[in-house]
Design an enzyme around this catalytic site. Structure first.
Site, short mmCIF file in Angstrom:
data_model
loop_
_atom_site.label_atom_id
_atom_site.label_comp_id
_atom_site.label_asym_id
_atom_site.label_seq_id
_atom_site.Cartn_x
_atom_site.Cartn_y
_atom_site.Cartn_z
N CYS A 1 -16.71 -0.80 10.00
CA CYS A 1 -16.05 0.50 9.93
C CYS A 1 -15.27 0.47 8.61
O CYS A 1 -14.35 -0.33 8.45
CB CYS A 1 -15.11 0.67 11.12
SG CYS A 1 -14.10 2.17 11.03
N CYS B 1 0.86 -1.20 0.00
CA CYS B 1 0.00 0.00 0.00
C CYS B 1 0.90 1.25 0.00
O CYS B 1 1.70 1.45 0.92
CB CYS B 1 -0.91 -0.02 1.22
SG CYS B 1 -1.69 -1.63 1.49
N CYS C 1 -9.61 0.78 19.31
CA CYS C 1 -9.41 0.14 18.01
C CYS C 1 -7.99 -0.41 17.90
O CYS C 1 -7.02 0.35 18.04
CB CYS C 1 -9.67 1.15 16.91
SG CYS C 1 -9.45 0.46 15.26
N CYS D 1 -12.87 -2.48 18.55
CA CYS D 1 -12.74 -2.49 17.10
C CYS D 1 -11.39 -3.12 16.78
O CYS D 1 -10.43 -2.93 17.53
CB CYS D 1 -12.80 -1.06 16.56
SG CYS D 1 -12.55 -0.94 14.77
#
Ligand code: SAM
Ligand code: DTB
Ligand code: SF4
Length: 348
Positions: free
Chosen positions: A195, A64, A104, A135
């Site tokens: 999410c 990425c 998270c 999360c």
């Protein structure tokens, strides 16, 4: 165009032209409309507060182009093993004390291996026992992973589509856009809340920003949480020299997300450290209803907690109160140091 009213029905059939037309709306009209949608569906003075922790940092095999944790880029992020439960609990307790209601946990994996799932499940059980929403963002999920995380008490799974389908191949080559859609389907099927959002400021066109939001808004269910990240340009990544993005274009992106996914909570996500308070205020007006609180995102910086508390006070914002589902039976282990989790009926 349909969907002009603040309380118009939720749509999943946005055309590219519809979304581009929203972006092209005169700025003041766009913000007025986005705010009306926001106020019709949400408390416009409340902001949901999450805190991030990188539970497994760096060394990621993916490519990425935005990410400081990809092993192949030389960003100075040292690879670390999965954190243990005590280290995670210490950070989660601090986040709760600072005002976060959701914690998270992010891992720099393409996806977890089967053997990682019980370890992450232990972390989820421990954080959940503090009375926080949980999360996790662990990458592409394999068979049975989503169900196992749900059984451990996971509330949300973060899995971003990151950019428009037609720009995805410019940014990421080690997986396909459709791989992300498959994991999103696994998440929904397991009954987890989704999410899912993306990053802007990666050199995409406005039409591609519209394409990102269109792809999100046409998912079978709108993600309950939609993080809109401004690229954090990290030296050593291929996008370290991405062009500056006009801050008002970022605000427009928040506004269009707000209008196209009226019931979702839109998060003003990464990039706040590089943003003025005034632009953040415009984002809140345009419909952002969530932030990450804490000096660090995963590996990069975020505003000081004191600064954010002061910003909330200056803007008369308050943290959204959330009702946290009680931990599942037998999942108190993580809070054994403190006694009661606060979410059960025991007498301690
Ligand atoms: N490895 C997992 C994955 O890719 O889904 C989870 C962790 S990954 C770091 C989570 C998200 O962080 C990415 O999908 C991306 O949206 C966001 N992100 C990563 N680097 C970023 C950057 N430099 N600026 C803004 N957002 C970034
Ligand atoms: C999301 O959309 N943004 C967060 C969270 N979900 C996982 C991550 C932002 C990462 C920014 C770069 C870093 O700190 O490494
Ligand atoms: Fe790995 Fe996630 Fe970073 Fe991509 S975004 S390199 S998958 S940690």
């Amino acid at each position: 165009m349909d969907g002009m009213q603040a309380d118009a029905p939720v749509r999943h059939d946005w055309s590219q032209a519809d979304v581009e037309a929203l972006f092209a709306t005169p700025f003041m009209d766009l913000l007025a409309r986005a705010h009306a949608v926001h106020a019709a569906h949400h408390d416009a003075n409340a902001v949901q507060v999450s805190t991030l922790l990188s539970i497994k940092t760096g060394g990621c095999p993916e490519d990425c182009a935005y990410c400081p944790q990809a092993q192949r880029y030389h960003t100075g992020v040292a690879a670390q093993k999965l954190l243990d439960v005590d280290a995670v609990l210490a950070q989660a307790r601090a986040a709760k004390a600072a005002g976060a209601s959701r914690f998270c946990m992010g891992a720099a994996w393409r996806g977890p291996k089967d053997r990682d799932i019980p370890k992450v499940a232990e972390l989820i059980r421990a954080v959940k026992a503090l009375g926080m929403e949980t999360c996790a963002t662990l990458g592409l999920l394999g068979e049975g992973h989503a169900e196992a995380l749900k059984a451990a008490g996971l509330d949300y799974y973060n899995h971003n589509i990151d950019t428009s389908p037609d720009y995805y191949g410019e940014v990421i080559h080690t997986r396909e856009f459709e791989d992300r859609l498959d994991t999103l389907e696994e998440i929904r099927a397991a009954g987890l809340k989704t999410c899912c959002g993306g990053i802007v400021g990666m050199g995409e066109t406005r039409a591609q920003r519209a394409g990102l939001l269109r792809a999100l808004a046409n998912l079978p269910e709108h993600p309950q949480s939609v993080p809109i990240n401004q690229l954090v340009r990290v030296p050593g990544t291929p996008l370290e020299n991405a062009a500056d993005m006009d801050p008002f274009e970022f605000v427009r992106t928040i506004a269009v997300a707000r209008i196209t996914m009226p019931k979702s909570i839109v998060r003003l996500s990464a990039g706040r450290q590089q943003m003025s308070d005034e632009v953040q205020a415009l984002c809140f007006f345009a419909g952002a209803g969530s932030i990450f609180l804490g000096e660090k995102l995963l590996t990069t910086g975020n505003p000081d907690v004191e600064h954010d508390h002061a910003l909330f006070a200056r803007l008369d914002l308050h943290p959204l109160q959330v009702e946290v589902d009680p931990p599942l039976p037998g999942s108190m282990r993580g809070d054994s140091l403190d006694g009661c989790c606060g979410g059960c009926d025991c007498a301690s």
